[in-house]
Scaffold this motif. Structure first.
Motif, PDB file in Angstrom:
ATOM      1  N   LEU A  67       0.789  -1.034   0.029  1.00  0.00           N
ATOM      2  CA  LEU A  67       0.093  -0.055  -0.157  1.00  0.00           C
ATOM      3  C   LEU A  67       0.648   1.225  -0.009  1.00  0.00           C
ATOM      4  O   LEU A  67       0.349   2.380   0.233  1.00  0.00           O
ATOM      5  CB  LEU A  67      -1.029   0.072   1.279  1.00  0.00           C
ATOM      6  CG  LEU A  67      -1.887  -1.371   1.333  1.00  0.00           C
ATOM      7  CD1 LEU A  67      -2.663  -1.205   2.633  1.00  0.00           C
ATOM      8  CD2 LEU A  67      -2.960  -1.091   0.141  1.00  0.00           C
ATOM      9  N   GLY A  68       2.346   1.152  -0.129  1.00  0.00           N
ATOM     10  CA  GLY A  68       3.121   2.430  -0.293  1.00  0.00           C
ATOM     11  C   GLY A  68       3.384   3.018   1.195  1.00  0.00           C
ATOM     12  O   GLY A  68       3.864   3.739   1.427  1.00  0.00           O
ATOM     13  N   GLU A  69       3.355   2.009   2.291  1.00  0.00           N
ATOM     14  CA  GLU A  69       3.542   2.336   3.785  1.00  0.00           C
ATOM     15  C   GLU A  69       4.530   1.684   4.301  1.00  0.00           C
ATOM     16  O   GLU A  69       4.750   0.324   3.731  1.00  0.00           O
ATOM     17  CB  GLU A  69       2.168   2.214   4.541  1.00  0.00           C
ATOM     18  CG  GLU A  69       0.921   3.068   4.067  1.00  0.00           C
ATOM     19  CD  GLU A  69      -0.345   2.787   4.621  1.00  0.00           C
ATOM     20  OE1 GLU A  69      -0.472   2.005   5.638  1.00  0.00           O
ATOM     21  OE2 GLU A  69      -1.260   3.069   4.280  1.00  0.00           O
ATOM     22  N   LEU A  70       4.927   2.129   5.267  1.00  0.00           N
ATOM     23  CA  LEU A  70       6.132   1.240   6.042  1.00  0.00           C
ATOM     24  C   LEU A  70       5.827   1.261   7.395  1.00  0.00           C
ATOM     25  O   LEU A  70       5.615   2.194   8.208  1.00  0.00           O
ATOM     26  CB  LEU A  70       7.519   2.264   6.034  1.00  0.00           C
ATOM     27  CG  LEU A  70       8.862   1.492   6.077  1.00  0.00           C
ATOM     28  CD1 LEU A  70       9.051   0.172   4.955  1.00  0.00           C
ATOM     29  CD2 LEU A  70       9.972   2.424   5.944  1.00  0.00           C
ATOM     30  N   ASP A  71       5.345   0.006   7.919  1.00  0.00           N
ATOM     31  CA  ASP A  71       5.119  -0.124   9.296  1.00  0.00           C
ATOM     32  C   ASP A  71       5.611  -1.587   9.705  1.00  0.00           C
ATOM     33  O   ASP A  71       5.911  -2.573   8.970  1.00  0.00           O
ATOM     34  CB  ASP A  71       3.380  -0.781   9.426  1.00  0.00           C
ATOM     35  CG  ASP A  71       2.478   0.320   8.877  1.00  0.00           C
ATOM     36  OD1 ASP A  71       2.913   1.648   9.293  1.00  0.00           O
ATOM     37  OD2 ASP A  71       1.284   0.225   8.509  1.00  0.00           O
TER      38      ASP A  71
ATOM     39  N   GLN B 122      -3.475 -12.147   0.666  1.00  0.00           N
ATOM     40  CA  GLN B 122      -3.782 -13.124  -0.279  1.00  0.00           C
ATOM     41  C   GLN B 122      -4.739 -13.215  -0.951  1.00  0.00           C
ATOM     42  O   GLN B 122      -4.743 -13.789  -1.893  1.00  0.00           O
ATOM     43  CB  GLN B 122      -3.959 -14.351   0.867  1.00  0.00           C
ATOM     44  CG  GLN B 122      -2.878 -15.231   1.396  1.00  0.00           C
ATOM     45  CD  GLN B 122      -3.071 -16.243   2.124  1.00  0.00           C
ATOM     46  OE1 GLN B 122      -3.778 -16.294   2.926  1.00  0.00           O
ATOM     47  NE2 GLN B 122      -2.706 -17.540   1.850  1.00  0.00           N
ATOM     48  N   GLN B 123      -5.713 -12.048  -0.701  1.00  0.00           N
ATOM     49  CA  GLN B 123      -6.974 -11.652  -1.664  1.00  0.00           C
ATOM     50  C   GLN B 123      -6.599 -11.562  -3.186  1.00  0.00           C
ATOM     51  O   GLN B 123      -7.240 -11.909  -3.881  1.00  0.00           O
ATOM     52  CB  GLN B 123      -7.721 -10.696  -1.171  1.00  0.00           C
ATOM     53  CG  GLN B 123      -8.465 -11.320   0.078  1.00  0.00           C
ATOM     54  CD  GLN B 123      -9.250  -9.973   0.609  1.00  0.00           C
ATOM     55  OE1 GLN B 123      -9.323  -8.910   0.178  1.00  0.00           O
ATOM     56  NE2 GLN B 123     -10.121 -10.124   1.671  1.00  0.00           N
TER      57      GLN B 123
ATOM     58  N   ALA C 277      -0.586  -9.583  -7.318  1.00  0.00           N
ATOM     59  CA  ALA C 277      -0.495  -7.924  -7.396  1.00  0.00           C
ATOM     60  C   ALA C 277      -0.187  -7.386  -6.056  1.00  0.00           C
ATOM     61  O   ALA C 277       0.932  -6.556  -5.983  1.00  0.00           O
ATOM     62  CB  ALA C 277      -1.998  -7.512  -7.613  1.00  0.00           C
ATOM     63  N   ASN C 278      -0.209  -7.801  -4.987  1.00  0.00           N
ATOM     64  CA  ASN C 278       0.011  -7.137  -3.624  1.00  0.00           C
ATOM     65  C   ASN C 278       1.774  -7.508  -3.742  1.00  0.00           C
ATOM     66  O   ASN C 278       2.551  -6.601  -3.117  1.00  0.00           O
ATOM     67  CB  ASN C 278      -0.431  -8.107  -2.624  1.00  0.00           C
ATOM     68  CG  ASN C 278      -1.952  -7.496  -2.323  1.00  0.00           C
ATOM     69  OD1 ASN C 278      -2.018  -6.097  -2.647  1.00  0.00           O
ATOM     70  ND2 ASN C 278      -2.772  -8.163  -1.788  1.00  0.00           N
ATOM     71  N   ILE C 279       2.011  -8.710  -3.963  1.00  0.00           N
ATOM     72  CA  ILE C 279       3.765  -8.832  -3.948  1.00  0.00           C
ATOM     73  C   ILE C 279       4.306  -7.956  -4.802  1.00  0.00           C
ATOM     74  O   ILE C 279       5.456  -7.378  -4.675  1.00  0.00           O
ATOM     75  CB  ILE C 279       4.018 -10.442  -4.579  1.00  0.00           C
ATOM     76  CG1 ILE C 279       3.849 -11.381  -3.251  1.00  0.00           C
ATOM     77  CG2 ILE C 279       5.437 -10.768  -4.831  1.00  0.00           C
ATOM     78  CD1 ILE C 279       3.669 -12.840  -3.670  1.00  0.00           C
ATOM     79  N   ALA C 280       3.624  -7.896  -6.103  1.00  0.00           N
ATOM     80  CA  ALA C 280       4.431  -7.023  -7.123  1.00  0.00           C
ATOM     81  C   ALA C 280       4.388  -5.470  -6.728  1.00  0.00           C
ATOM     82  O   ALA C 280       5.508  -4.721  -6.854  1.00  0.00           O
ATOM     83  CB  ALA C 280       3.467  -6.912  -8.713  1.00  0.00           C
TER      84      ALA C 280
END
Length: 152
Positions: free
Chosen positions: A99-103, A132-133, A137-140
């Motif tokens: 999501l472009g955040e660093l947590d 996982q949804q 795309a999330n990994i990319a």
């Protein structure tokens, strides 16, 4: 007998106190290298299938982090192939990075997919389940945002 002046006695006590303090100080070399994944054993996710705390006496430094292991066998497996066992995004949440955040991640929230370890800041449904949804795309997206990790 020697006469000990008050000044010399105070100097002696201060010298002994300083020496004892210096001995009790933790090693700055150890503390200069940050602890990876809050001291959890990265190999345990693969071998045991659960988050397992590592032991301070069984450690290994890799990629500017200090990893702890539950046993010497896990340390040896990690040494042989650290890229296989280390979390993909270090100490950071994979979903937040997508999501472009660093947590900072909590090693209790994790997922292994295609032989890669991902850790998350929040439990389901926010962390691993959300990731996982749309896994590919999330990994990319997380990989595209990897630059956020620089200096951490």
């Amino acid at each position: 007998m020697h006469n000990v002046s008050r000044r010399n006695a105070i100097r002696f006590v201060l010298a002994v106190t300083a020496a004892l303090f210096a001995i009790s100080m933790p090693s700055f070399a150890t503390e200069a290298v940050p602890l990876a994944i809050k001291g959890y054993d990265p190999v345990a996710y693969f071998t045991i299938g659960s988050p397992t705390r590592g032991l301070p006496e069984i450690e290994y430094e890799w990629d500017e982090h200090r990893y702890l292991f539950a046993n010497a066998e896990h340390r040896e497996l990690f040494k042989a192939d650290p890229v296989r066992y280390a979390p993909e995004f270090g100490n950071f949440c994979a979903m937040a990075l997508a999501l472009g955040e660093l947590d900072e991640a909590n090693p209790e929230n994790w997922l292994i997919s295609d032989g890669k370890l991902y850790i998350f800041g929040k439990p389901a449904p926010m962390g691993p389940a959300l990731f996982q949804q749309d896994l590919a795309a999330n990994i990319a997206k997380a990989n595209q945002n990897r630059a956020l990790l620089q200096g951490h």
